[in-house]
Structures are given as structure tokens and as C-alpha cells.
Design a protein around this motif. Structure first.
Motif, PDB file in Angstrom:
ATOM      1  N   ILE A   1     -10.993   4.215  -5.614  1.00 56.68           N
ATOM      2  CA  ILE A   1      -9.502   3.990  -5.266  1.00 56.68           C
ATOM      3  C   ILE A   1      -8.851   5.255  -5.080  1.00 56.68           C
ATOM      4  O   ILE A   1      -8.912   6.102  -6.230  1.00 56.68           O
ATOM      5  CB  ILE A   1      -8.797   3.021  -5.927  1.00 56.68           C
ATOM      6  CG1 ILE A   1      -9.400   1.533  -6.212  1.00 56.68           C
ATOM      7  CG2 ILE A   1      -7.296   2.907  -5.694  1.00 56.68           C
ATOM      8  CD1 ILE A   1      -8.680   0.594  -7.185  1.00 56.68           C
TER       9      ILE A   1
ATOM     10  N   TYR B   1      -6.379  -4.560 -10.540  1.00 60.43           N
ATOM     11  CA  TYR B   1      -7.284  -4.898  -9.406  1.00 60.43           C
ATOM     12  C   TYR B   1      -8.691  -5.316 -10.138  1.00 60.43           C
ATOM     13  O   TYR B   1      -8.667  -5.357 -11.214  1.00 60.43           O
ATOM     14  CB  TYR B   1      -7.707  -3.365  -8.877  1.00 60.43           C
ATOM     15  CG  TYR B   1      -6.741  -2.554  -8.055  1.00 60.43           C
ATOM     16  CD1 TYR B   1      -6.752  -2.845  -6.806  1.00 60.43           C
ATOM     17  CD2 TYR B   1      -5.862  -1.803  -8.741  1.00 60.43           C
ATOM     18  CE1 TYR B   1      -5.738  -1.906  -5.924  1.00 60.43           C
ATOM     19  CE2 TYR B   1      -4.923  -0.826  -8.122  1.00 60.43           C
ATOM     20  CZ  TYR B   1      -5.090  -1.116  -6.640  1.00 60.43           C
ATOM     21  OH  TYR B   1      -3.822  -0.441  -6.093  1.00 60.43           O
TER      22      TYR B   1
ATOM     23  N   SER C   1      -5.142   3.486  -1.206  1.00 61.61           N
ATOM     24  CA  SER C   1      -6.295   2.940  -0.464  1.00 61.61           C
ATOM     25  C   SER C   1      -6.487   1.670  -0.257  1.00 61.61           C
ATOM     26  O   SER C   1      -7.014   1.212   0.738  1.00 61.61           O
ATOM     27  CB  SER C   1      -7.472   3.783  -0.585  1.00 61.61           C
ATOM     28  OG  SER C   1      -8.000   3.435  -1.945  1.00 61.61           O
ATOM     29  N   ARG C   2      -6.038   0.964  -1.481  1.00 59.93           N
ATOM     30  CA  ARG C   2      -6.064  -0.440  -1.571  1.00 59.93           C
ATOM     31  C   ARG C   2      -4.913  -1.087  -1.966  1.00 59.93           C
ATOM     32  O   ARG C   2      -4.660  -0.511  -2.982  1.00 59.93           O
ATOM     33  CB  ARG C   2      -7.277  -0.696  -2.324  1.00 59.93           C
ATOM     34  CG  ARG C   2      -7.836  -2.330  -2.405  1.00 59.93           C
ATOM     35  CD  ARG C   2      -8.756  -2.568  -3.153  1.00 59.93           C
ATOM     36  NE  ARG C   2      -8.968  -3.559  -3.828  1.00 59.93           N
ATOM     37  CZ  ARG C   2      -9.667  -4.074  -4.871  1.00 59.93           C
ATOM     38  NH1 ARG C   2     -10.808  -3.250  -5.569  1.00 59.93           N
ATOM     39  NH2 ARG C   2      -9.621  -5.347  -5.396  1.00 59.93           N
ATOM     40  N   ALA C   3      -4.616  -2.294  -1.749  1.00 60.76           N
ATOM     41  CA  ALA C   3      -3.419  -2.825  -2.102  1.00 60.76           C
ATOM     42  C   ALA C   3      -3.811  -3.616  -3.470  1.00 60.76           C
ATOM     43  O   ALA C   3      -4.921  -4.030  -3.488  1.00 60.76           O
ATOM     44  CB  ALA C   3      -2.909  -3.846  -1.278  1.00 60.76           C
TER      45      ALA C   3
ATOM     46  N   VAL D   1     -12.602  -4.639  -9.369  1.00 60.67           N
ATOM     47  CA  VAL D   1     -13.258  -3.627  -9.038  1.00 60.67           C
ATOM     48  C   VAL D   1     -14.829  -3.591  -9.260  1.00 60.67           C
ATOM     49  O   VAL D   1     -15.198  -4.411 -10.006  1.00 60.67           O
ATOM     50  CB  VAL D   1     -12.767  -2.122  -9.424  1.00 60.67           C
ATOM     51  CG1 VAL D   1     -11.489  -1.676  -9.096  1.00 60.67           C
ATOM     52  CG2 VAL D   1     -13.225  -2.142 -10.853  1.00 60.67           C
TER      53      VAL D   1
ATOM     54  N   THR E   1       0.849  -1.374   0.019  1.00 60.67           N
ATOM     55  CA  THR E   1       0.069   0.008  -0.008  1.00 60.67           C
ATOM     56  C   THR E   1       0.687   1.328  -0.032  1.00 60.67           C
ATOM     57  O   THR E   1       0.264   2.325  -0.145  1.00 60.67           O
ATOM     58  CB  THR E   1      -0.994   0.113   1.158  1.00 60.67           C
ATOM     59  OG1 THR E   1      -0.198  -0.143   2.478  1.00 60.67           O
ATOM     60  CG2 THR E   1      -1.947  -0.943   1.103  1.00 60.67           C
TER      61      THR E   1
ATOM     62  N   GLU F   1     -16.967   1.706  -7.372  1.00 62.41           N
ATOM     63  CA  GLU F   1     -16.011   1.822  -6.173  1.00 62.41           C
ATOM     64  C   GLU F   1     -14.779   2.746  -6.535  1.00 62.41           C
ATOM     65  O   GLU F   1     -14.799   2.980  -7.866  1.00 62.41           O
ATOM     66  CB  GLU F   1     -15.059   0.404  -6.464  1.00 62.41           C
ATOM     67  CG  GLU F   1     -14.009   0.076  -5.360  1.00 62.41           C
ATOM     68  CD  GLU F   1     -13.404  -1.251  -5.373  1.00 62.41           C
ATOM     69  OE1 GLU F   1     -12.264  -1.290  -4.667  1.00 62.41           O
ATOM     70  OE2 GLU F   1     -13.788  -2.052  -6.233  1.00 62.41           O
TER      71      GLU F   1
ATOM     72  N   GLU G   1      -3.754  -6.499  -6.427  1.00 65.51           N
ATOM     73  CA  GLU G   1      -3.877  -7.902  -6.292  1.00 65.51           C
ATOM     74  C   GLU G   1      -2.695  -8.512  -7.117  1.00 65.51           C
ATOM     75  O   GLU G   1      -2.302  -9.590  -6.853  1.00 65.51           O
ATOM     76  CB  GLU G   1      -5.253  -8.308  -7.010  1.00 65.51           C
ATOM     77  CG  GLU G   1      -6.411  -8.053  -6.310  1.00 65.51           C
ATOM     78  CD  GLU G   1      -7.791  -7.776  -7.013  1.00 65.51           C
ATOM     79  OE1 GLU G   1      -7.535  -8.337  -8.141  1.00 65.51           O
ATOM     80  OE2 GLU G   1      -8.644  -7.127  -6.256  1.00 65.51           O
TER      81      GLU G   1
END
Length: 744
Positions: A259, A251, A221-223, A253, A197, A257, A225
């Protein structure tokens, strides 16, 4: 009971009266001032501005890049384009040189759009789905249907990506390899930590400013994948291990959503970027920081309140004020560390900031005088930044510095008048030891050997056209700067300094050719350069012709008036200046825009000329020209700036001129008076003081000045002083429909 209707009517009338009073109050606004700013103004034609998010003088300028090189795209973005290749964190505002574009991100979904280089990976967009105001920018990327929103703190940029549809192939691309225009990538690095992150890295580059080092820290805000990294060798010898890195963050999503990314910058090191991030970002709540950015702009823009403006004038004025406050840019970290031109890491004094990106050939004229008026604390730190740069730069004050580099762009040493003006206004007060070092620094700069004709200028009194390019312009610009050094000498009681530099300030007379009535290039032999055409754009005059440098004696308008035969002669030359048409055999260069006769408002050398009509005792002639420039050469459209914005100078000119004040010679500490555009302007001076400029009977017909009162008392002069303005009070213009009247 019979009184109740009367009571209700009385209450209603009182309410109406209250609302009426509030709507005419100085502090009333129908919408927040940040909404009166349109950053898209200047992104078309020659303005070269960027539309993205920044704070006043912020280190970060987070803005979209079209992805193509070219003079029109020097700020990264050109309004007629329809592509976006990334959102990068550093940009120049309205210059003629393309550089920066550091730390670029672009989100995509599905199969991305990829074109041949130089565009490469990109998205499409339309202006119908774009929004911009002070502190905020948003756009929908097509065909990905991703809404990108940008905002900023002083040293951080925040991006929010909202995905319209669910996808398992969303990707955020971090491109440390891409470069545009004058910029080229020298090296880069990146690493991931904290469960992927946090990204730390750097981008080293060369361009207009040499040896740029930009370090960054990005919080996600989000790691992701999955992460893929491409490393493109930047040297033919691959053993050097120098790469331009491109990271792809993948990602899955959901529809709707969001990010969020926050990226901090530093010119010092990665730890500095990380510390800036931790100090300025404690949550990834994008909307919170957007609101803070908008409030920060509201507070700055409220330093000047205007009344009597049309909606178009309101947008034009506050966008001009906004553009005025984008440069110079903060270059020190939160802990005070910054990189100097000597390559070393230095630290500011407690609470101070160091600034970079000084377009001094332009901004000494109006932008820095504006800062001394409405932002004295920032102006003080800017002066300290210039002085420290000089000490760290082998004893030479900057000409046009950016980041930790001297670009040496343009001419003169106009950091001197910026420094002297601030000291004479009491904004910066050096200690006796500092004053002694400053005198040595000014001498070292002005007496530099082997630099741009200074040896000959010092010995001969002018620079000869057969030995140095731009000889005429350099002579006149050096003379102005030398007058500022003489003013500094008088301030500190250094009679030798005054003797030396007051004489040098008269060097402009060496190039006056009475037979033609122009300043004219001269040879080392003393003969005039032949042939001579005052309309010609040649290597002897910087971005101008002899007409446009005809009035470049801001420090001695009385001496200029004498050369031209007194006030009547000066008036005739001014009339000719604003009416002489360019002959057909002359091709106008790109910087000669906003032409009125030989006056080129799109470039800076003539920005003071209108107020010489005050010296000629014909101020009404300036009124009509000012109305034309303010109304035609500045608008609220994307092409609404008629020349390069030049780091705030074009816009600061508009701010001053529309209020009816102008610093013809900033070091004189005088503001020349002219007919205002608005019925009332109020400048907030701090400590509860303000300076009000009012023209209650102003109209399109009643636009000429009949009488001027300062705090109720008539003044029989064409100017007010800085001290008079800073003390607060009221300047009242009584207007008339009759031209031909001189009030002083």
C-alpha cells in the motif's frame, strides 16, 4: 592466420587501457553517488541528524521517530533506540532544539504494541533490517513484519508499506495529536474525499517556532475498508472545539501486498497542499519516485568529485555534502505562495522559491559560502528569502527563522553577511530601489532599539556584562556583522554607511584586555568583570568560554594579529589555544565536544581558527591539526559527527577543509589555503567550467605544502579569491614531507 593471436592481444590491451583510463577519469564512479551517502551518520551521540528521505533543500523530511522525547532525539531518531512510533514529514537536521514532527503515519498488523505515554503506539526494529541512502530509507517493523520504504519529492513524501503475511487486521494510523520535545499540538483537522483515497487536513502547533501551520494532502493507493477517528480535546473549555485527531484506516491485506501513500505539505492552506500533490505526484509508483530522488541526489552530489579517497573517506565526504544540502528548506508552494512572518500570504517572483530554517549563527561560516559556489541559483533565492522575511518582520532581518516564525535563537544578525557575501559575489543583484530598501533594512536591524544590548553597543562601543547576558559574544558577533554592513556600503558607494559601520566593526577592541591577553567581559563602569577565568563557561559568553571566543575576529585577522603582538605572538596564542587542557574544576557543557585543547570543533565559534595559522605564517601547524580533525572527529559511523550538525555547518566545514580551501571570512571573498585530504577534487561551476584542486604527490608523509600554483603560475599568498575559483582553472599543491615551510 598467424596474426590472429596478435590482433586479439592488441584488442585486449587496448580494452584494458581504455578501462584503466576511464577508472581514473574525473567522471568515473563505481557506483552512483547516492550510494556513497549514509544518512545514519550523525544519528548517534551528538549529531542529532535524521536518517529519512528528503530532496536537496526539500520541504519534506520524511523520517522515522522513535517516539520518546529528549535532547538525543531532537531529530526524532536516535540510533541506540529500538522503537518507532511513526514516520513524520518534517524534521530539523542536527539542531539543539526539538520541534516539527508533523503528519505522522504508522502501519500495524494485529494487536499493536502500546506503551504508556509518551511512547504510546509503536513498533520495534533492528538496524540489521534497516537501509538508508540519499533519497531513500527502509525498515522492517517488528513484530508486524511490515516493510516500510520512504522517498520524497520536493514537497511530497511517499511511503510504501509491504505486508509479509495476509491479515484482516492491518491498520494505518494517522496521528495529528502526538507531539514531542518542544512541540505541542494546538489544533488539527482531517477529511476524506474521492472515495476515501484522499485525505486533506492540517496540524497547527507551537514550539521553538511559534504559530506553525502545516497543511497536508495524502493520496492512498487503496481506500480503507473502515475508518475510525478519535478526537482528543486540546482545550479545557470543550466548547472551543479544538482537537488533536487520530485516524485509523483498516485493511485486509494479502501476503506481499504493498500500500502506497503520497503526502504533500503546504504552509499556506489545504488547497495549496492538494495542488502540490497534483503537481508532483501523477502516479503512486513508489519505485519511480525513488529513482527520481536518487537521480536528483546524484546530480547534486556530482557538483564535487573527489579522487584519492579511501572508501571510508568517500562515504564521509559525500554524506557531509549530503547533510550540507538539507537546509535551508523550501517553504513556498508550487504556485509561489508562502506564509510570511506577518501572517499574510505572499507570492514569489516567477520561478523563484522561498526558503525557511536558517541556522544563521552556524551556517554563515561555511554552509552559505558552499551554496554560493556550487548552487548559486538556490543561494540567490535564499538571500531573497532573508530579505523578504525582514521586510515582512517589522523591518528586522532574521536571526534564526523557521517556517513563518522568528525563533530568535542564538545571537548576532548573521543574515547580513549571508546577504552581503552573495551580492559581492554577483549572485544576487538588487535594483537601485531594492538596494536602497536593503540599506534601510540593514540599519533597522542593526540599530533596533531595546533589543539584546544593541542600544548600549551603539552608544558605548561594547555591551556591559552587568546589563546584558552573553555580552562578550554579542559584542564580537555584532562587530563582525557590522563589518559586513560596511562592505555593503562600499559596494553601493554609501560613505556614511561605511563611516558608521566600519567604526562599529572595531568594537571588539573595547573588550581586549592586554593584561590577560583575552577578550574579557566588561562592566558599564568600564572596569573588567571579576573574577575572570578564561576556562569558565559563564552567562557572559554564548555556549563557549573566553578561550573559544579568543579568535572571533574573522573580519579583521590583521587587527587580531596586531593585538597579539604580530605573527609570532599570534602563533604562540594559537599553539596555546590547541594545547591548553581544561582544568579539573571546569565541567564541560554538552556543546563542548570534539575538544583539542580549548578548540571545540563540535561548536561553531572556532571553526575558522585553524586558518589563522596562515596569518601567523605557520601553515604547517594547521596541516597536522586538520588531519586529526578530518580523520578522527568525522567518521562513517552513526556517531561520526562530533557535534550538532546544525543545518549543514559541521558538514560544510568538512567539505571545504578536505578540499584544501576555507572561507575564513566569507565577506572577504577569499578562500584560505590548506593541505587537502584528497589528491584531486573537481568543483563543477556550470556552463562547462570547473575548478580543479590537485595534489598529485600527496601522501601521509608528504602532507605539507611546499608550493602552490594557480593555473601553472606560483602564487605567493595564502588564499585564492572567489573570482579566481569561479573563472575555473586548476589549483596545484606541491607537497613535501618537511614541516616548517611557508610557501608565501
Amino acid at each position: 592466420m598467424s596474426l590472429r593471436p596478435q590482433i586479439w592481444l592488441s584488442l585486449l590491451l587496448s580494452l584494458v587501457a581504455l578501462v584503466s583510463c576511464r577508472s581514473s577519469s574525473d567522471d568515473a564512479t563505481h557506483e552512483p553517488l547516492h550510494r556513497s551517502v549514509d544518512p545514519l551518520i550523525g544519528t548517534d551521540w551528538v549529531g542529532n541528524t535524521f536518517p529519512g528521505a528528503s530532496l536537496p533543500w526539500g520541504m519534506v523530511q520524511l523520517s522515522p521517530d522513535n517516539g520518546l522525547p529528549g535532547w538525543d532525539r531532537i531529530a526524532g531518531y536516535y540510533y541506540p533506540d529500538s522503537t518507532i512510533a511513526g514516520f513524520s514529514h518534517t524534521h530539523l537536521s542536527g539542531t539543539g532544539a526539538g520541534d516539527l514532527y508533523d503528519i505522522s503515519f504508522l502501519p500495524t498488523v494485529g494487536k499493536p504494541l502500546v506503551d504508556s505515554l509518551p511512547l504510546g503506539l509503536h513498533a520495534r526494529f533492528s538496524h540489521a533490517r534497516e537501509e538508508a541512502h540519499a533519497g531513500y530509507y527502509s525498515v522492517v517493523l517488528e513484530p508486524y513484519e511490515i516493510r516500510v520504504e520512504l522517498t520524497a519529492t520536493e514537497r511530497c513524501g511517499l511511503q510504501a508499506y509491504t505486508f509479509a503475511e495476509a491479515s484482516d487486521s492491518a491498520c494505518i494510523v494517522l496521528n495529528l495529536h502526538k507531539a514531542m520535545n518542544w512541540d505541542r499540538t494546538l489544533a488539527s483537522s482531517l477529511s476524506f474525499s474521492e472515495s476515501n483515497t484522499l485525505i486533506l487536513g492540517h496540524r497547527y502547533s507551537d514550539g521553538w517556532a511559534r504559530g506553525q501551520r502545516t497543511y497536508f494532502a495524502t493520496r492512498l493507493s487503496r481506500a480503507p475498508e473502515r475508518i475510525e477517528i478519535d478526537s482528543i480535546p486540546l482545550a479545557e473549555d470543550k466548547s472551543q472545539r479544538v482537537y488533536g485527531h487520530i485516524a485509523r484506516l483498516y485493511y485486509s491485506v494479502q501476503a506481499g501486498e504493498r500500500i502506497t501513500l503520497a503526502t504533500a505539505l503546504s504552509g499556506v492552506d489545504e488547497e495549496g497542499a492538494r495542488a502540490n500533490l497534483m503537481a508532483e505526484i501523477d502516479t503512486l509508483d513508489f519505485d519511480l519516485y525513488r529513482q527520481r530522488a536518487e537521480r536528483a541526489w546524484d546530480e547534486r552530489l556530482a557538483s564535487i568529485r573527489i579522487h584519492g579517497a579511501t572508501p571510508r573517506e568517500q562515504r564521509t565526504f559525500y554524506t557531509a555534502l549530503y547533510h550540507s544540502l538539507l537546509c535551508p528548506t523550501i517553504y513556498s508552494d508550487r504556485d509561489g505562495r508562502y506564509r510570511g512572518p506577518d501572517g499574510q500570504i505572499h507570492r514569489t517572483e516567477a520561478g523563484g522559491k522561498r526558503y525557511s530554517t536558517f541556522s544563521l549563527w552556524d551556517t554563515y561560516r561555511s554552509a552559505h559560502p558552499l551554496y554560493t559556489l556550487i548552487a548559486p541559483e538556490e543561494a540567490r533565492d535564499m538571500v531573497r528569502s532573508l530579505i523578504d522575511f525582514g521586510h515582512q518582520n517589522a523591518g528586522h532581518l532574521p536571526v534564526w527563522n523557521m517556517h513563518a516564525s522568528e525563533t530568535d535563537m542564538m545571537i548576532g544578525y548573521h543574515s547580513v553577511p549571508v546577504i552581503v557575501e552573495a551580492i559581492l559575489k554577483g549572485i544576487y543583484q538588487p535594483s537601485p530601489a531594492e538596494a536602497k530598501r536593503l540599506t534601510a533594512l540593514m540599519r533597522s536591524t542593526a540599530e533596533r532599539q531595546g533589543y539584546r544590548g544593541l542600544d548600549e553597543y551603539r552608544e558605548r562601543g561594547y555591551i556591559s556584562a552587568d546589563r546584558e547576558e552573553e555580552s562578550l559574544s554579542k559584542t564580537l558577533e555584532y562587530a563582525y556583522d557590522d563589518a559586513a554592513i560596511a562592505a555593503w556600503g562600499r559596494h553601493v558607494g554609501d560613505s556614511l554607511l561605511v563611516w558608521d559601520y566600519a567604526a562599529r566593526a572595531q568594537s571588539y577592541r573595547q573588550l581586549w584586555d592586554a593584561s590577560t591577553g583575552f577578550f574579557r567581559p566588561r562592566l558599564a563602569s568600564g572596569a573588567w568583570l571579576e573574577p575572570f577565568d578564561p576556562f569558565d563557561y559563564s552567562k557572559h559568553i554564548t555556549e563557549s568560554n573566553a578561550w573559544q571566543y579568543l579568535m572571533s575576529v574573522q573580519h579583521d585577522p590583521e587587527g587580531l594579529c596586531e593585538l597579539m603582538g604580530g605573527p609570532e605572538g599570534l602563533g604562540r596564542r594559537l599553539d596555546a589555544f590547541f594545547s591548553a587542557e581544561t582544568p579539573r574544576h571546569i565541567e564541560l557543557p554538552i556543546f563542548s565536544t570534539g575538544m583539542i585543547g580549548q578548540y571545540a570543533h563540535g561548536n561553531e565559534p572556532g571553526h575558522h581558527v585553524l586558518w589563522l595559522y596562515n596569518v601567523a605564517r605557520e601553515p604547517w601547524k594547521a596541516t597536522d591539526l586538520l588531519r586529526r580533525i578530518l580523520g578522527e572527529l568525522y567518521t562513517d559511523r552513526p556517531d561520526g559527527i562530533c557535534g550538532n550538525e546544525d543545518c549543514g555547518q559541521m558538514s560544510a566545514w568538512y567539505v571545504f577543509a578536505s578540499m584544501g580551501l576555507y572561507p575564513l571570512d566569507p565577506v572577504s571573498l577569499r578562500y584560505e589555503l590548506s593541505s587537502p585530504l584528497f589528491t584531486r577534487s573537481k568543483i563543477a561551476l556550470g556552463e562547462g567550467k570547473s575548478f580543479v584542486i590537485e595534489a598529485p604527490d600527496l601522501s601521509a608523509e608528504r602532507r605539507y605544502i611546499k608550493r602552490v600554483l594557480l593555473n601553472g603560475q606560483p602564487i605567493n599568498r595564502s588564499f585564492v579569491t572567489h573570482d579566481e575559483v569561479r573563472r575555473g582553472g586548476k589549483l596545484t599543491y606541491e607537497m613535501t614531507s618537511e614541516s616548517g615551510h611557508c610557501w608565501y
